[in-house]
Enzyme design. Sequence first.
Site, PDB file in Angstrom:
ATOM      1  N   HIS A  66      41.585 117.486  84.226  1.00  0.00           N
ATOM      2  CA  HIS A  66      40.265 117.375  83.579  1.00  0.00           C
ATOM      3  C   HIS A  66      40.161 118.296  82.369  1.00  0.00           C
ATOM      4  CE1 HIS A  66      38.250 114.619  86.398  1.00  0.00           C
ATOM      5  NE2 HIS A  66      39.136 115.105  87.241  1.00  0.00           N
ATOM      6  N   GLY A 104      46.412 102.362  91.675  1.00  0.00           N
ATOM      7  CA  GLY A 104      45.211 103.115  92.029  1.00  0.00           C
ATOM      8  C   GLY A 104      45.481 104.369  92.853  1.00  0.00           C
ATOM      9  N   SER A 105      46.670 104.957  92.729  1.00  0.00           N
ATOM     10  CA  SER A 105      46.994 106.168  93.493  1.00  0.00           C
ATOM     11  C   SER A 105      47.038 107.412  92.622  1.00  0.00           C
ATOM     12  CB  SER A 105      48.345 106.019  94.189  1.00  0.00           C
ATOM     13  OG  SER A 105      48.316 104.957  95.086  1.00  0.00           O
ATOM     14  N   ASP A 124      47.682 109.960  80.129  1.00  0.00           N
ATOM     15  CA  ASP A 124      48.509 108.985  80.847  1.00  0.00           C
ATOM     16  C   ASP A 124      49.332 108.128  79.889  1.00  0.00           C
ATOM     17  OD1 ASP A 124      47.016 110.072  82.835  1.00  0.00           O
ATOM     18  OD2 ASP A 124      45.932 108.226  83.355  1.00  0.00           O
TER      19      ASP A 124
END
Length: 384
Positions: free
Chosen positions: A34, A121-122, A171
């Site tokens: 974050h 989605g992991s 990412d």
Amino acid sequence: MHDPKVLRTRHLARFQAEPALFVAPGRVNLIGEHTDYAEGFVMPAAIDFATLAAISPRTDGKVVIYAENYSEERTFDAAALPAKASKHWSDYPLGVLAILAGEGNKIPGFSLSLWGDVPLGSGLSSSAALEVTTALAVTSLMGVHYPGPVLARLCQRSENEFVGSSCGIMDQFISANGAEDHALLLDCRDLSFKLAPIPANVALVIANTMVQHAVTGGEYTSRRAEVEEACAVIARHRPEVRFLRDATPADLEKWGSEMTPNALKRARHVITENLRTVAAADALIRHDLVELGRLMAEAHKSYSHDFEGSCVEADAMVELAQDLPGLIGARLTGGGFGGCTINLVERSQAPAFAEALGARYAAKTGIKPQIHICHASGGAHRIE
Ligand code: ADP
Ligand code: MG
């Protein structure tokens, strides 16, 4: 990993055309959570899990996309591609096409087969792998070349503007620009980066908690809002602070009392995480694995207590790893509230570590985790 030869054979059988083949990896973030949307630092590595794309031109003006993972085909007119997302896997490749078109490219007709083994989605970024492999395949077909960092930014925009997810640049950047056996310290402000070698005797052990808590309270959005609130307080006193990247622990000491308790905690996480991430890259470059492990432990504590981005299962996975032989450092990786932990482990101990951690986690939670022993792989490229 899925075999490009198999995808080539399937593409040939489905579309009767010889494809060009591309691959883009998923990623694991070693430290720096974050911080990317605060224009700070992150240090991910690309991993062995990846998404393949096979592409061949068509003469009928159609864009036909087949997803092997879903055994599903979608057909569009190249001249009238959807302008909006439809909450379907095809949003990801279509988003890339929309952004490329917006950059002034004419999208040709083509057949595209997609196939990936990044767990969906992991928190290992199957979405970025899909975007980057698609972007590489389509630009290559068009005869257009974008440098890796530019390609990453286009893919991030497709996820932000088309898919509608407010992810940072990490990412897509690591998927496009990763380097074998290296972590990458990225400055999310100007996209400058530095490679930090991961010693050959260190394995990346990724432990999937198998939970992803629905963040129905809009947790991700509220965390971002709190980060921005804290930043605004500091900026009242120091206008040169545009993002928490510019703020220091001393700022928090002086003006933290003007923030809501939550904003103060979130800011403390982001500000200290930036410092830890830069220090972690230095430690890796110096081969100081003890210091790296210490920074990862601190980072997890900060993520869990101050950012409140962890969950019972992820805290357990980190805790249960602590006294296992070979552990260098462990923490929750990715967007939070579940997903995977990253464990740096001495390679010779990695199989026993993985087995013991899996057994401990299953005994404690009743959930059988998936544990993967990975190494840092290269970034996206064409497969000859
Ligand atoms: P993460 O990026 O952490 O894996 P996301 O929710 O961001 O999770 O992205 C997952 C979504 O990306 C999937 O639900 C699917 O729509 C899409 N996706 C990822 N990989 C593939 C694939 N190989 N084929 C089709 N769709 C995929
Ligand atoms: Mg994603």
